[in-house]
Every structure is written in C-alpha cells, then in structure tokens.
Design a protein around this motif. Sequence first.
Motif, short mmCIF file in Angstrom:
data_model
loop_
_atom_site.label_atom_id
_atom_site.label_comp_id
_atom_site.label_asym_id
_atom_site.label_seq_id
_atom_site.Cartn_x
_atom_site.Cartn_y
_atom_site.Cartn_z
N SER A 59 0.84 -1.19 0.00
CA SER A 59 0.00 0.00 0.00
C SER A 59 0.88 1.24 0.00
O SER A 59 2.08 1.17 0.24
N TYR A 60 0.24 2.38 -0.23
CA TYR A 60 0.98 3.64 -0.20
C TYR A 60 1.54 3.93 1.19
O TYR A 60 2.63 4.47 1.33
N ASP A 61 0.83 3.52 2.22
CA ASP A 61 1.32 3.70 3.59
C ASP A 61 2.63 2.95 3.80
O ASP A 61 3.51 3.41 4.53
N ASP A 62 2.76 1.78 3.17
CA ASP A 62 4.01 1.01 3.27
C ASP A 62 5.17 1.79 2.64
O ASP A 62 6.28 1.80 3.16
N VAL A 63 4.89 2.44 1.51
CA VAL A 63 5.93 3.23 0.83
C VAL A 63 6.38 4.38 1.72
O VAL A 63 7.58 4.66 1.84
N LYS A 64 5.43 5.04 2.37
CA LYS A 64 5.76 6.18 3.22
C LYS A 64 6.61 5.78 4.42
O LYS A 64 7.33 6.61 4.98
N GLU A 65 6.54 4.51 4.80
CA GLU A 65 7.31 4.04 5.94
C GLU A 65 8.80 3.86 5.62
O GLU A 65 9.62 3.73 6.53
N LEU B 62 8.99 9.44 -9.87
CA LEU B 62 8.41 8.81 -8.68
C LEU B 62 6.93 9.17 -8.51
O LEU B 62 6.13 8.33 -8.13
N GLY B 63 6.58 10.42 -8.83
CA GLY B 63 5.19 10.83 -8.71
C GLY B 63 4.27 10.04 -9.63
O GLY B 63 3.18 9.60 -9.23
N ARG B 64 4.71 9.84 -10.86
CA ARG B 64 3.87 9.08 -11.81
C ARG B 64 3.81 7.61 -11.44
O ARG B 64 2.78 6.96 -11.60
N LYS B 65 4.90 7.06 -10.93
CA LYS B 65 4.88 5.67 -10.49
C LYS B 65 3.95 5.50 -9.30
O LYS B 65 3.20 4.52 -9.21
N LEU B 66 3.97 6.43 -8.36
CA LEU B 66 3.05 6.37 -7.22
C LEU B 66 1.61 6.43 -7.68
O LEU B 66 0.77 5.64 -7.22
N ALA B 67 1.31 7.35 -8.59
CA ALA B 67 -0.06 7.50 -9.07
C ALA B 67 -0.54 6.23 -9.76
O ALA B 67 -1.65 5.75 -9.50
N ALA B 68 0.30 5.68 -10.62
CA ALA B 68 -0.09 4.50 -11.39
C ALA B 68 -0.23 3.25 -10.51
O ALA B 68 -1.05 2.37 -10.79
N SER C 123 -6.21 6.02 -7.56
CA SER C 123 -7.25 5.77 -8.56
C SER C 123 -7.23 6.88 -9.61
O SER C 123 -7.09 8.06 -9.29
N PRO C 124 -7.38 6.50 -10.89
CA PRO C 124 -7.39 7.51 -11.97
C PRO C 124 -8.67 8.32 -11.94
O PRO C 124 -9.71 7.86 -11.46
N TRP D 173 -4.08 12.65 -13.31
CA TRP D 173 -3.79 11.47 -12.49
C TRP D 173 -2.41 11.62 -11.86
O TRP D 173 -2.20 11.36 -10.67
N ALA D 174 -1.44 12.06 -12.66
CA ALA D 174 -0.07 12.21 -12.18
C ALA D 174 0.03 13.25 -11.07
O ALA D 174 0.85 13.13 -10.16
N ILE D 175 -0.82 14.29 -11.12
CA ILE D 175 -0.79 15.34 -10.11
C ILE D 175 -0.95 14.77 -8.70
O ILE D 175 -0.32 15.22 -7.74
N SER D 176 -1.79 13.73 -8.57
CA SER D 176 -1.98 13.12 -7.25
C SER D 176 -0.66 12.54 -6.73
O SER D 176 -0.38 12.59 -5.54
#
Length: 267
Positions: free
Chosen positions: A78-84, A102-108, A112-113, A126-129
């Motif tokens: 999950s994204y929470d795991d990445v933040k850790e 990294l931003g586009r990889k996180l978004a993809a 959710s698109p 989508w990438a902005i997120s």
Amino acid sequence: LLEFRQRLTESDPKSIDEFLSRNFDGVNVAFKLIGKLSIAYVIAANETIFTSKFGFGPAKDHWYRYLWQDCLNSGCQSYDDVKEKKIRIISFNYDRSLEYFLGRKLAATYFSPPGTVMKEELAERWAISGFEAIESDFQITHPYGKLGSLIHIPYGNSNNSNYHGMTMASNIKVIGEDRTKIDSFQTAKAWMETANKVIFLGFSYDKTNMERLGLASGLSRSIKNQQQAPYRTVNPMTYGFELAERNSLVNHYFPSFIGHESTAAIQ
C-alpha cells in the motif's frame, strides 16, 4: 548577451554554475540572470524530450527504476508502506525528473485515476496526485534549488504558451550566492548527521559543497545521538574517477570507514 556567450565559450569552465559564480566587473547580475534563464530553458526543453522516458510507459535503462522497484516499492502492499521507507534524497541537480518519475509511479501504482487515462489530459491529472504525495510525504531536498513545483509548473513547460521562465530562473541558486543560510542546506546537513547509511551517486565531491554539507573534515562513522546502532555505512560511488583520485577521496573524506564493513563499496 553576445559578451556572455563569448566569455562562456572562451573561458571553458567546468560548469555553468562555476562560470556564473565569478564577478564580472559589475555585469555579473546581468550574467547571472541570463545564465539562470538559459539553464531553466534548457532543462525545461529536455523535460519535454524525456517525458516518455520517465512516464507511464515500460521502464527504460535508468537508475530511477531501481530506486523505485528495489528500494521504495520493494515489499510494499500500500501507499502507507511506501511512506514508511526511511529514505531521504539530497539532489544537487536543478531538474525535477526524479520527482516526476516517482510521482507518476506512485499514481499508477496506488492512486485511482480520475477517468479514462487514455486521454493525455486525464493522465496528467492522475499524475498530479502522485506529485502532491511526493511534496507532502517524501523527503527530497535540492540545496541548489530546482525549477519549481510540479503541481504549479508543469513538467516540460518550455513548449507551453504559459512558460514560467522567470519563475524557474529565480528558483535556481549558484555557488557564488550564499547557500549556507538556505534551509535546504541545513536540512541536508541534519540528514547526513543522523543517517545510518549514506550513498553518494553521481556526485563530484566538490570542496565547497562538502564544506556546506558539514563534511569538510570527512564523514564520521559514528551516528549522532544514536545508541542502538551507533555506526553508519557509506557507499561513495566514484564512477569515472582515476585510481589516485579515488584513493585521495577515501583518505580525506572517509578515513574512519577504511577496514570496516563498507570498505569494499568504497574501493
């Protein structure tokens, strides 16, 4: 402008940054502005070229993919795991390609698109997120400054009618300016003091930069205020250095690491 071009060509400096740090008898203010605008434009133009390389497409042969796959995203559900992941990045580049990738990889991977992502406009939304996540949750600092926020200044902005040239140029710092008081340098110094592993990648070990990072006398093997794991490891990459240069580098900046677990990586 013609004088700037002639002086830059004839002096043949190691870098444009070095050239702009000199005092040119009262014209240095104009030279710095011309230089910064030129740097901003060239980087922005190359952002347009490299968009496909760092976008949603198949991974190409660049080290960013290894940082993402083997470090940041490895073992994450999950994204929470990445933040850790306790990874901090100090970049001495003006460009934003790392944040873009990294931003586009996180978004993809985790977000959710907003709709049918086949449309380029929606893909960018989508990438902005991902870019927002990079700015809010990731520890990346540019002591020299960078072109600007990906949220406010789009990647590949040079072909845009709303080109942000002056804004991007104003975000750039050069060696002649007082970087010692810049917050990002203080942040970088603090990170170096408390890291249990330090990796130098694509770094020239410039004397001024080492001093401003608090490393004029070398990197200490002991970690500041650390009791459980009091010693750090270091991996100073020296690709392209001659053997004598490498030995001098190790003896001056990393003498306390010689004979310990990171010796092989240093050599």
